[in-house]
Write a protein that holds these residues in place. Structure first.
Motif, PDB file in Angstrom:
ATOM      1  N   UNK A 196     -14.602  50.302  -6.417  1.00  0.00           N
ATOM      2  CA  UNK A 196     -16.033  50.430  -6.139  1.00  0.00           C
ATOM      3  C   UNK A 196     -16.596  49.209  -5.405  1.00  0.00           C
ATOM      4  N   UNK A 230     -15.880  49.154  -1.791  1.00  0.00           N
ATOM      5  CA  UNK A 230     -16.562  50.164  -0.978  1.00  0.00           C
ATOM      6  C   UNK A 230     -18.010  49.795  -0.716  1.00  0.00           C
ATOM      7  N   UNK A 231     -18.513  48.793  -1.435  1.00  0.00           N
ATOM      8  CA  UNK A 231     -19.909  48.440  -1.299  1.00  0.00           C
ATOM      9  C   UNK A 231     -20.173  47.876   0.084  1.00  0.00           C
ATOM     10  N   UNK A 232     -21.255  48.358   0.697  1.00  0.00           N
ATOM     11  CA  UNK A 232     -21.477  48.016   2.092  1.00  0.00           C
ATOM     12  C   UNK A 232     -22.120  46.651   2.273  1.00  0.00           C
ATOM     13  N   UNK A 233     -22.736  46.129   1.217  1.00  0.00           N
ATOM     14  CA  UNK A 233     -23.520  44.908   1.423  1.00  0.00           C
ATOM     15  C   UNK A 233     -22.808  43.637   0.997  1.00  0.00           C
ATOM     16  N   UNK A 234     -21.604  43.752   0.464  1.00  0.00           N
ATOM     17  CA  UNK A 234     -20.887  42.530   0.136  1.00  0.00           C
ATOM     18  C   UNK A 234     -19.449  42.697   0.583  1.00  0.00           C
ATOM     19  N   UNK A 276     -18.371  38.870 -10.577  1.00  0.00           N
ATOM     20  CA  UNK A 276     -19.630  39.496 -10.175  1.00  0.00           C
ATOM     21  C   UNK A 276     -19.976  40.634 -11.115  1.00  0.00           C
ATOM     22  N   UNK A 324     -21.398  39.686 -14.285  1.00  0.00           N
ATOM     23  CA  UNK A 324     -22.749  39.142 -14.275  1.00  0.00           C
ATOM     24  C   UNK A 324     -22.809  37.633 -14.166  1.00  0.00           C
ATOM     25  N   UNK A 325     -21.737  36.993 -13.716  1.00  0.00           N
ATOM     26  CA  UNK A 325     -21.830  35.556 -13.491  1.00  0.00           C
ATOM     27  C   UNK A 325     -22.717  35.314 -12.268  1.00  0.00           C
ATOM     28  N   UNK A 326     -23.518  34.264 -12.324  1.00  0.00           N
ATOM     29  CA  UNK A 326     -24.439  33.994 -11.225  1.00  0.00           C
ATOM     30  C   UNK A 326     -23.672  33.531  -9.993  1.00  0.00           C
ATOM     31  N   UNK A 327     -23.939  34.180  -8.873  1.00  0.00           N
ATOM     32  CA  UNK A 327     -23.269  33.834  -7.623  1.00  0.00           C
ATOM     33  C   UNK A 327     -24.325  33.572  -6.569  1.00  0.00           C
ATOM     34  N   UNK A 342     -25.668  33.885  -2.761  1.00  0.00           N
ATOM     35  CA  UNK A 342     -25.443  34.786  -1.644  1.00  0.00           C
ATOM     36  C   UNK A 342     -24.867  33.979  -0.491  1.00  0.00           C
ATOM     37  N   UNK A 343     -24.058  34.614   0.349  1.00  0.00           N
ATOM     38  CA  UNK A 343     -23.599  33.894   1.531  1.00  0.00           C
ATOM     39  C   UNK A 343     -24.815  33.511   2.368  1.00  0.00           C
ATOM     40  N   UNK A 392     -29.440  34.174   7.761  1.00  0.00           N
ATOM     41  CA  UNK A 392     -30.051  33.512   8.912  1.00  0.00           C
ATOM     42  C   UNK A 392     -30.982  32.404   8.437  1.00  0.00           C
ATOM     43  N   UNK A 452     -24.059  41.389  -6.971  1.00  0.00           N
ATOM     44  CA  UNK A 452     -23.847  40.109  -7.649  1.00  0.00           C
ATOM     45  C   UNK A 452     -25.164  39.640  -8.246  1.00  0.00           C
ATOM     46  N   UNK A 453     -25.067  38.788  -9.245  1.00  0.00           N
ATOM     47  CA  UNK A 453     -26.266  38.269  -9.872  1.00  0.00           C
ATOM     48  C   UNK A 453     -26.676  36.989  -9.157  1.00  0.00           C
ATOM     49  N   UNK A 454     -27.909  36.984  -8.627  1.00  0.00           N
ATOM     50  CA  UNK A 454     -28.409  35.791  -7.950  1.00  0.00           C
ATOM     51  C   UNK A 454     -29.699  35.369  -8.619  1.00  0.00           C
ATOM     52  N   UNK A 482     -29.272  48.319  -1.005  1.00  0.00           N
ATOM     53  CA  UNK A 482     -28.930  48.717   0.360  1.00  0.00           C
ATOM     54  C   UNK A 482     -29.290  50.175   0.527  1.00  0.00           C
TER      55      UNK A 482
END
Ligand SMILES: [Cu+2]
Lengths: 265, 185
Positions: A36, A39-43, A54, A57-60, A62-63, A66, B47-49, B134
């Protein structure tokens, strides 16, 4: 029944049950942690360990996206919190009273203005402090007020805020003969994304950072509402007051200003 | 003796059947969840931010000049918004039709709801956390975006608008603005 031990690899039922359970767990984990997420489009999928963290639920972070677009005007730097102004002592109030000598000609001897400058008596301490900070940083500008704050220190602003907050404010004056409160004040205009003034400015509810408006001059109130609507005043945090003022009609601005300005003659 | 062996076989057969049925049910549920995830786009937050709700306006991606819609180099768009008592900023969000839209939103005070009518977007804005969704809007349209989580005395006045415009019109907007909104239009 057999006397064989139940939890033993020689018990065929036991072995099968353990193997099947382990297989189901492994399939579900692979599905949830690998298939799954990949397949996610946003990560982008960056590995099983990452995916497990992830999903757990560990805090990450974002890349980096801009670069952030900065405003070409100054916005407020003030953080509202109830602890910012803790401990306004008698000393602080006394010091504020001395400093306030320079303000009396416009804001009145006891913080109640005789002209169209705003009243400061009984204003919320956080509001006075924030507005002074904003004049100083340039987030709020005014030809008359801006020069008055240039030499005020942080401590001066705290003390002035403590002093003016301590003075008695003008109480609301809305006799029955004046008719009911305008709709915009009591119920807002929900169809136009306008919450009632009274939910932030008092009587229904209070939102930190909103000013006490009762007894304020109608001219001043209208000028501020129009300035918020046009964006000329933009020191409200994340547009919370501009969002309200933009949708108001001029009749509503006038009605609200008249209502709050009402005082015994 | 034979009678005993017979009943043991029957018991073993019944045990096998029940085992098969229950394992079948579990597998069916696992695949159902996977199917929904893949085909209906029901995915959990990737992800959790976290973010400090008290300083959103001072620095970072949620300062007011960075809110609104940004065109990304890969052709998708990113929408940034905040919910606060009692409005969304920006009040009107403009996005291109038939384009991947990534929404990043958070709350400056209490929990707010974030729902776009006629779409799959339905989440909560929790102070301290960034909600990422999304989505894709098939055709130009106007949609409402009510806060659907009671957030205080002025909650009923809290909603925003989504304006889906065609790609060409959006590209024209994006040519001379870096963050787009449809506030006061
Ligand atoms: Cu809300």
């Amino acid at each position: 029944m057999s006397t064989e031990p139940r939890f033993s690899h020689r018990n065929r039922w036991f072995t099968i049950a353990v193997v099947v359970t382990a297989l189901i767990a492994a399939t579900s984990a692979a599905m949830g942690f690998v298939v799954l997420p990949s397949l996610q489009t946003n990560t982008r999928f960056t590995g099983i360990w990452d995916a497990i963290c992830s999903a757990a639920g560990l805090v990450r972070a974002a890349p980096a996206g801009q670069p952030v677009v900065q405003a070409n005007y100054k916005t407020t730097d003030v953080i509202l919190s109830s602890s910012t102004l803790d401990g306004s002592s008698a000393i602080s109030i006394g010091r504020g009273a001395t400093l306030a000598m320079r303000c009396t000609m416009c804001h009145g001897t006891r913080g109640v203005s005789e002209a169209d400058s705003p009243n400061l008596a009984g204003q919320y301490i956080m509001v006075i402090f924030k507005q002074l900070q904003d004049y100083k940083s340039g987030a709020r500008t005014n030809a008359v007020m801006t020069p008055r704050v240039a030499d005020l220190t942080d401590r001066d602003m705290r003390d002035l805020a403590a002093y003016y907050a301590y003075l008695p404010r003008l109480p609301p004056y809305h006799p029955a003969t004046a008719g009911p409160a305008p709709q915009i004040v009591e119920s807002g205009a929900p169809m136009r994304n306008i919450a009632p003034c009274a939910t932030c400015h008092g009587t229904l509810y209070y939102k930190t950072g909103s000013a006490w408006l009762e007894g304020e001059s109608s001219v001043y109130l209208q000028a501020q509402l129009k300035a918020f609507a046009s964006g000329a005043r933009h020191n409200d945090i994340s547009e919370q007051m501009r969002n309200i003022a933009r949708g108001m009609s001029s009749a509503e601005i006038e009605a609200a200003a008249q209502y709050y300005a009402n005082q015994p003659q | 003796m034979t009678e005993h062996a017979d009943s043991a076989t029957v018991a073993a057969r019944m045990e096998r059947r029940w085992g098969t049925v229950s394992i079948g049910i579990i597998l069916a549920l696992v695949f159902m969840a996977a199917y929904i995830g893949v085909h209906q786009g029901v995915m959990p937050q990737p992800r959790v931010e976290t973010v400090d709700p008290r300083t959103l306006h001072i620095a970072g991606e949620f300062i007011e000049s960075n809110l609104g819609t940004a065109a990304e180099p890969d052709g998708s768009v990113t929408v940034r918004a905040i919910g606060q008592q009692y409005s969304f900023t920006p009040q009107c969000i403009v996005v291109p039709a038939d384009t991947q839209v990534t929404i990043r939103a958070t709350s400056a005070d209490v929990i707010h709801g974030f729902l776009i009518e006629h779409s799959n977007v339905n989440t909560m804005l929790v102070p301290g956390y960034i909600s990422t969704i999304v989505t894709r809007f098939p055709a130009p349209s106007e949609r409402l975006m009510p806060c659907h989580e009671f957030c205080g005395a002025g909650h009923e006045g809290m909603w925003g608008r989504i304006k889906v415009i065609n790609k060409a019109a959006f590209a024209k907007l994006a040519a001379d603005q870096r963050r787009m909104t449809c506030v006061a239009q």
